[in-house]
Scaffold this motif. Structure first.
Motif, PDB file in Angstrom:
ATOM      1  N   TYR A 180      -3.452  -5.703   6.325  1.00 33.73           N
ATOM      2  CA  TYR A 180      -3.845  -5.321   7.016  1.00 33.73           C
ATOM      3  C   TYR A 180      -5.401  -6.290   8.186  1.00 33.73           C
ATOM      4  CZ  TYR A 180      -3.003  -0.657   6.275  1.00 33.73           C
ATOM      5  OH  TYR A 180      -2.542   0.725   6.085  1.00 33.73           O
ATOM      6  N   VAL A 207       0.024   4.512  -4.491  1.00 33.54           N
ATOM      7  CA  VAL A 207      -0.291   3.943  -3.622  1.00 33.54           C
ATOM      8  C   VAL A 207      -1.062   3.053  -4.853  1.00 33.54           C
ATOM      9  CG1 VAL A 207      -2.484   3.918  -2.053  1.00 33.54           C
ATOM     10  CG2 VAL A 207      -0.593   5.112  -2.178  1.00 33.54           C
ATOM     11  N   HIS A 255      -3.822  12.013   5.672  1.00 36.89           N
ATOM     12  CA  HIS A 255      -4.663  10.742   5.462  1.00 36.89           C
ATOM     13  C   HIS A 255      -4.030   9.388   6.961  1.00 36.89           C
ATOM     14  CE1 HIS A 255      -0.663  10.360   3.413  1.00 36.89           C
ATOM     15  NE2 HIS A 255      -0.622   9.216   3.474  1.00 36.89           N
ATOM     16  N   VAL A 257      -6.228   5.206   7.782  1.00 41.91           N
ATOM     17  CA  VAL A 257      -6.846   4.012   7.066  1.00 41.91           C
ATOM     18  C   VAL A 257      -7.864   3.756   8.419  1.00 41.91           C
ATOM     19  CG1 VAL A 257      -7.055   1.620   6.422  1.00 41.91           C
ATOM     20  CG2 VAL A 257      -5.266   3.756   5.474  1.00 41.91           C
ATOM     21  N   VAL A 272       2.675   0.603  -1.360  1.00 32.81           N
ATOM     22  CA  VAL A 272       2.954   1.952  -1.164  1.00 32.81           C
ATOM     23  C   VAL A 272       4.308   2.543  -2.092  1.00 32.81           C
ATOM     24  CG1 VAL A 272       2.170   3.090   0.285  1.00 32.81           C
ATOM     25  CG2 VAL A 272       0.941   1.827   0.638  1.00 32.81           C
ATOM     26  N   PHE A 274       6.693   4.707  -1.025  1.00 31.48           N
ATOM     27  CA  PHE A 274       7.361   6.219  -1.262  1.00 31.48           C
ATOM     28  C   PHE A 274       8.197   6.301  -1.862  1.00 31.48           C
ATOM     29  CE2 PHE A 274       5.672   3.513   2.883  1.00 31.48           C
ATOM     30  CZ  PHE A 274       4.332   4.454   3.071  1.00 31.48           C
TER      31      PHE A 274
END
Ligand SMILES: O=C(O)CCC(=O)C(=O)O
Ligand SMILES: [Fe+2]
Length: 312
Positions: A180, A207, A255, A257, A272, A274
């Motif tokens: 990010y 996570v 959820h 961010v 993350v 998955f």
């Protein structure tokens, strides 16, 4: 529940082999409570240490900071053997399709096939670091899936049997590094955030986050609670297929961010994992009910990808 519980996984951490039934049962009770009440849990003492997490974050960051032309050859969609492996540029995905594209970049490690072409210029060691971490996350996930089955008084292998191919091209499990970038407030679109409201698609998700806040989880009262990084732990959540599998006993919580506070120009990172059942696994309610019709794992996953990438 107003907060996400922290559970000590020490008795069944990676590397242990002779765990007493009594200990697994105790562990199961705590995990079950978290997964039924909030859908998220922090596990400490898993055997995956913070140093390893930092190493994966560091190599990922090196890749993300490369010029765009150097990342493009590794784009998601350009790998013949696997449609999900590779780099995803910023604002390409909208995990909440009602919002503009998410302000995040990603690299998916979905295939461990020996012929896969990996980034290496400017991010030496990328492949080995990612593959090692993938395999550790796999081991931990299988342990958690076993405890989850026991916690529901089911055959301990019931979930594991549908994850036999984890790490091969017949299973969609993905280690995703997220970056990010620092946010320039003046260029943010209306309603745009770092990662839109969503629930995950598969069985469970692991996570690991850098220190920057922003991850929030919707609790059963309909309030978003924050899920900060707790160094040395892994945050694990239930995903949608597992909710179906358990006839809604385990909850797959929404959820998101959020953007950083105005003036905070730091980047945020997460890793993350998955976990996805095998492509051909048929997911049928494990209590014998028909609350949800059986669904083939791969078909379900592909329909969810279509929503995320904007099916017209
Ligand atoms: O970056 C995070 O902390 C979580 C991201 C997430 O929920 C996802 O990619 O599904
Ligand atoms: Fe998610």
């Amino acid at each position: 529940m107003e907060f996400i519980p922290v559970v000590d996984f020490d008795v069944y951490k990676l590397g242990t082999s002779d765990v007493a039934d009594k200990n697994l049962q105790e562990l199961g009770k705590e995990i079950r409570k978290a997964f039924t009440e909030v859908g998220f849990v922090y596990l400490k003492n898993t055997g995956i240490d913070q140093k390893e997490v930092d190493r994966v974050m560091d190599i990922s960051k090196k890749f993300f900071l490369l010029p765009e032309e150097q990342k493009k050859p590794f784009s998601r969609g350009s790998y013949a053997n696997n449609g999900n492996h590779g780099w995803v540029s910023s604002e390409t995905e909208s995990l909440n399709p009602r919002r503009p594209g998410d302000l995040k970049e990603a690299f998916n490690t979905t295939s461990l096939h020996p012929d896969i072409k990996w980034p290496s210029d400017g991010c030496d060691g990328f492949r080995d670091i990612k593959v090692d971490f993938f395999l550790h996350c796999k081991e931990l996930s299988l342990r958690v899936l076993r405890v989850m089955a026991l916690s529901l008084d089911l055959d301990s292998e019931v979930f594991l049997k549908a994850h036999c191919h984890l790490g091969s091209d017949n299973n969609g499990t993905t280690l995703r590094s997220l970056y990010y970038a620092p946010v320039k407030t003046e260029s943010v679109k209306i309603d745009q955030i770092r990662c839109g409201e969503h629930s995950d698609y598969g069985s469970i998700t692991l996570v690991f986050q850098s220190q920057q806040e922003g991850l929030q989880v919707l609790n059963r009262k309909g309030e978003f609670i924050s899920a900060p990084s707790i160094p040395g732990t892994v945050l694990i959540n239930i995903a949608d297929m597992m909710q179906r599998w358990t006839s809604d006993v385990f909850v797959s919580a929404v959820h998101r961010v959020l953007l950083p506070p105005v003036g905070d120009s730091s980047a945020r990172q997460s890793l993350v994992f998955f976990v996805q059942p095998d492509d051909d696994a048929i997911i049928t309610c494990c209590d014998g009910s028909n609350k949800y019709p059986p669904v083939k794992s791969l078909e379900y996953l592909l329909s969810r990808f279509n929503d995320t990438y904007g099916r017209k």
